[in-house]
Write a protein that holds these residues in place. Structure first.
Motif, PDB file in Angstrom:
ATOM      1  N   TYR A  48       1.773   3.903  -3.290  1.00 20.62           N
ATOM      2  CA  TYR A  48       1.482   5.336  -3.227  1.00 20.62           C
ATOM      3  C   TYR A  48       2.751   6.150  -3.466  1.00 20.62           C
ATOM      4  O   TYR A  48       2.711   7.214  -4.100  1.00 20.62           O
ATOM      5  CB  TYR A  48       0.847   5.714  -1.889  1.00 20.62           C
ATOM      6  CG  TYR A  48      -0.668   5.630  -1.914  1.00 20.62           C
ATOM      7  CD1 TYR A  48      -1.412   6.503  -2.709  1.00 20.62           C
ATOM      8  CD2 TYR A  48      -1.349   4.682  -1.172  1.00 20.62           C
ATOM      9  CE1 TYR A  48      -2.799   6.423  -2.762  1.00 20.62           C
ATOM     10  CE2 TYR A  48      -2.744   4.583  -1.220  1.00 20.62           C
ATOM     11  CZ  TYR A  48      -3.453   5.471  -2.012  1.00 20.62           C
ATOM     12  OH  TYR A  48      -4.829   5.384  -2.068  1.00 20.62           O
ATOM     13  N   GLN A  56       1.389   8.826   9.195  1.00 17.32           N
ATOM     14  CA  GLN A  56       1.798  10.091   9.792  1.00 17.32           C
ATOM     15  C   GLN A  56       3.202   9.981  10.371  1.00 17.32           C
ATOM     16  O   GLN A  56       3.634   8.922  10.814  1.00 17.32           O
ATOM     17  CB  GLN A  56       0.817  10.483  10.911  1.00 17.32           C
ATOM     18  CG  GLN A  56      -0.581  10.798  10.421  1.00 17.32           C
ATOM     19  CD  GLN A  56      -0.612  11.991   9.472  1.00 17.32           C
ATOM     20  OE1 GLN A  56       0.158  12.943   9.640  1.00 17.32           O
ATOM     21  NE2 GLN A  56      -1.497  11.948   8.484  1.00 17.32           N
ATOM     22  N   PHE A  75       0.844  -1.199   0.000  1.00 18.92           N
ATOM     23  CA  PHE A  75       0.000   0.000   0.000  1.00 18.92           C
ATOM     24  C   PHE A  75       0.881   1.250   0.000  1.00 18.92           C
ATOM     25  O   PHE A  75       0.730   2.156  -0.835  1.00 18.92           O
ATOM     26  CB  PHE A  75      -0.904  -0.032   1.232  1.00 18.92           C
ATOM     27  CG  PHE A  75      -1.744   1.204   1.434  1.00 18.92           C
ATOM     28  CD1 PHE A  75      -3.001   1.313   0.856  1.00 18.92           C
ATOM     29  CD2 PHE A  75      -1.287   2.247   2.227  1.00 18.92           C
ATOM     30  CE1 PHE A  75      -3.772   2.450   1.048  1.00 18.92           C
ATOM     31  CE2 PHE A  75      -2.056   3.387   2.435  1.00 18.92           C
ATOM     32  CZ  PHE A  75      -3.308   3.480   1.835  1.00 18.92           C
ATOM     33  N   VAL A  76       1.839   1.326   0.936  1.00 19.73           N
ATOM     34  CA  VAL A  76       2.727   2.484   1.048  1.00 19.73           C
ATOM     35  C   VAL A  76       3.641   2.586  -0.170  1.00 19.73           C
ATOM     36  O   VAL A  76       3.820   3.662  -0.743  1.00 19.73           O
ATOM     37  CB  VAL A  76       3.558   2.394   2.350  1.00 19.73           C
ATOM     38  CG1 VAL A  76       4.674   3.429   2.363  1.00 19.73           C
ATOM     39  CG2 VAL A  76       2.649   2.584   3.565  1.00 19.73           C
ATOM     40  N   LYS A 124       6.802  11.708   6.306  1.00 23.17           N
ATOM     41  CA  LYS A 124       5.698  12.143   5.449  1.00 23.17           C
ATOM     42  C   LYS A 124       5.684  13.660   5.328  1.00 23.17           C
ATOM     43  O   LYS A 124       5.528  14.204   4.211  1.00 23.17           O
ATOM     44  CB  LYS A 124       4.369  11.654   6.011  1.00 23.17           C
ATOM     45  CG  LYS A 124       3.145  12.224   5.291  1.00 23.17           C
ATOM     46  CD  LYS A 124       1.848  11.757   5.938  1.00 23.17           C
ATOM     47  CE  LYS A 124       0.635  12.431   5.304  1.00 23.17           C
ATOM     48  NZ  LYS A 124      -0.635  11.944   5.886  1.00 23.17           N
ATOM     49  N   GLU A 173      -1.521  14.429  -3.298  1.00 24.65           N
ATOM     50  CA  GLU A 173      -2.652  13.546  -2.996  1.00 24.65           C
ATOM     51  C   GLU A 173      -2.166  12.148  -2.622  1.00 24.65           C
ATOM     52  O   GLU A 173      -2.689  11.525  -1.682  1.00 24.65           O
ATOM     53  CB  GLU A 173      -3.579  13.453  -4.210  1.00 24.65           C
ATOM     54  CG  GLU A 173      -4.398  14.718  -4.457  1.00 24.65           C
ATOM     55  CD  GLU A 173      -5.180  14.650  -5.763  1.00 24.65           C
ATOM     56  OE1 GLU A 173      -5.179  13.564  -6.410  1.00 24.65           O
ATOM     57  OE2 GLU A 173      -5.775  15.680  -6.154  1.00 24.65           O
ATOM     58  N   SER A 174      -1.163  11.643  -3.315  1.00 29.09           N
ATOM     59  CA  SER A 174      -0.616  10.320  -2.992  1.00 29.09           C
ATOM     60  C   SER A 174       0.129  10.341  -1.665  1.00 29.09           C
ATOM     61  O   SER A 174      -0.004   9.429  -0.849  1.00 29.09           O
ATOM     62  CB  SER A 174       0.320   9.842  -4.110  1.00 29.09           C
ATOM     63  OG  SER A 174      -0.389   9.615  -5.305  1.00 29.09           O
ATOM     64  N   GLU A 219      -0.346  12.228   0.861  1.00 34.13           N
ATOM     65  CA  GLU A 219      -1.266  12.386   1.992  1.00 34.13           C
ATOM     66  C   GLU A 219      -1.773  11.039   2.511  1.00 34.13           C
ATOM     67  O   GLU A 219      -2.235  10.936   3.641  1.00 34.13           O
ATOM     68  CB  GLU A 219      -2.458  13.258   1.586  1.00 34.13           C
ATOM     69  CG  GLU A 219      -2.119  14.735   1.359  1.00 34.13           C
ATOM     70  CD  GLU A 219      -1.862  15.498   2.655  1.00 34.13           C
ATOM     71  OE1 GLU A 219      -1.806  14.864   3.734  1.00 34.13           O
ATOM     72  OE2 GLU A 219      -1.705  16.727   2.570  1.00 34.13           O
ATOM     73  N   GLU A 220      -1.677  10.000   1.681  1.00 31.03           N
ATOM     74  CA  GLU A 220      -2.138   8.672   2.080  1.00 31.03           C
ATOM     75  C   GLU A 220      -1.116   7.924   2.939  1.00 31.03           C
ATOM     76  O   GLU A 220      -1.405   6.845   3.454  1.00 31.03           O
ATOM     77  CB  GLU A 220      -2.448   7.826   0.831  1.00 31.03           C
ATOM     78  CG  GLU A 220      -3.548   8.395  -0.061  1.00 31.03           C
ATOM     79  CD  GLU A 220      -4.901   8.394   0.628  1.00 31.03           C
ATOM     80  OE1 GLU A 220      -5.147   7.505   1.468  1.00 31.03           O
ATOM     81  OE2 GLU A 220      -5.699   9.302   0.326  1.00 31.03           O
ATOM     82  N   LEU A 221       0.077   8.473   3.105  1.00 31.72           N
ATOM     83  CA  LEU A 221       1.143   7.781   3.834  1.00 31.72           C
ATOM     84  C   LEU A 221       0.939   7.883   5.342  1.00 31.72           C
ATOM     85  O   LEU A 221       0.222   8.764   5.831  1.00 31.72           O
ATOM     86  CB  LEU A 221       2.496   8.394   3.464  1.00 31.72           C
ATOM     87  CG  LEU A 221       2.885   8.315   1.988  1.00 31.72           C
ATOM     88  CD1 LEU A 221       4.219   9.025   1.774  1.00 31.72           C
ATOM     89  CD2 LEU A 221       2.959   6.872   1.513  1.00 31.72           C
TER      90      LEU A 221
END
Length: 318
Positions: free
Chosen positions: A193, A299, A189-190, A303, A292-293, A295-297
């Motif tokens: 992104y 915290q 997932f990470v 990041k 946008e990508s 921001e999905e990582l």
């Protein structure tokens, strides 16, 4: 970039370790090679690709020896492509200093670039997963193919330009972000992104780089302004301007090729036709997609550093 790295002391420490490894690697060459390579290694510029590699790796299990070595490999790959690029473009300056082929001669510069490739793949073979080693080796082929496409005799389409940019620049940002996460055992997932972010960061970065060829100064840019234009490399500001006045731009470019007018005259036309402003809108869109990508990582400071660096790249002046 310096103004952002200063906010993250751990990242600054990481990059110092990467520089040490690069210097160790170039010192393994014979004196005729290592002297010239030390100059370029000591003026490593913004170290953007290692920075994105390390920050991506900081999101996972960070093995310092492995991550520093692979970040150094990424930068040496990048430096090798710059050396060869300067030779092909016959560019006299790199980062405000005489280019390596100017100080060391063209033949020696080619061999020095080749040596950096060899050290890059030496480190990769020692530390990288097979998948990531393949990604980095494939990146070299993509970069070479795109460099050939870049020197087309006619003004390319927007689609051709974007395809070339993906292969010339974005490919190494993709490799840096994805491989950094993968080597640190981040989740798919990470990693995915970060792959998307790397692509958009690289595209935006190159578009801004192309804009600076029309808007910056030689002092800020570290190389002659209009150098791409003079070399017959037609980038997004010119391409977008040609859509508004194809006959005028074509006539001006042909006159420049015959050395009947100066590059500054073509640059003025591109600015007047709004090519620079429209190209900046493209860069903004790619930057927004990257954010946008990112921001999905997960915290954390890596990041935040990735987001800060990505935003900074849109507004850089060199």
């Amino acid at each position: 970039m310096k103004m952002s790295i200063n906010q993250y002391p751990l990242l600054e420490e990481d990059l110092e370790k990467v520089k040490e490894i690069i210097l160790q690697q170039v010192d393994t060459a014979n004196p005729a090679i290592s002297t010239g390579l030390r100059k370029i290694a000591l003026s490593t510029g913004k170290l953007l690709r290692p920075t994105f590699f390390l920050l991506s790796g900081r999101l996972g299990k960070f093995d310092k020896k492995k991550m520093y070595s692979l970040a150094a490999a990424v930068e040496m790959l990048h430096l090798a492509t710059l050396i060869h690029d300067d030779i092909v473009d016959d560019s006299p300056l790199r980062r405000g200093q005489p280019a390596l082929h100017v100080t060391e001669g063209r033949k020696n510069a080619v061999l020095m670039g080749d040596f950096l490739f060899s050290r890059c793949f030496h480190l990769t073979s020692q530390y990288a997963k097979i998948q990531n080693a393949r990604i980095l080796s494939a990146a070299v082929g993509r970069i070479c193919e795109s460099e050939i496409q870049e020197r087309a005799p006619v003004i390319p389409s927007i689609r051709s330009y974007l395809r070339k940019t993906a292969g010339k620049t974005a490919v190494l940002f993709v490799a840096s972000c994805f491989a950094g996460a993968s080597e640190a055992r981040c989740s798919p997932f990470v990693s995915n992104y970060l792959r998307r972010a790397g692509y958009n960061i690289g595209m935006g970065f190159q578009i801004i780089d192309d804009i600076l060829d029309y808007t910056s100064s030689s002092v800020n840019l570290g190389k002659p302004v209009g150098n791409d234009l003079k070399s017959g490399i037609y980038t997004l500001p010119l391409i977008l301007s040609a859509r508004k006045n194809q006959p005028g731009i074509n006539t001006a470019v042909q006159a420049l090729q015959r050395k009947e007018i100066a590059a500054e005259e073509v640059i003025g036309m591109v600015k007047d036709l709004g090519g620079v402003e429209e190209a900046r809108e493209y860069a903004q869109r790619y930057t927004n997609r990257a954010i946008e990508s990112l921001e999905e990582l997960p915290q954390g400071w890596p990041k935040e550093a990735l987001l800060t660096l990505t935003r900074d790249l849109l507004f850089r002046t060199y």
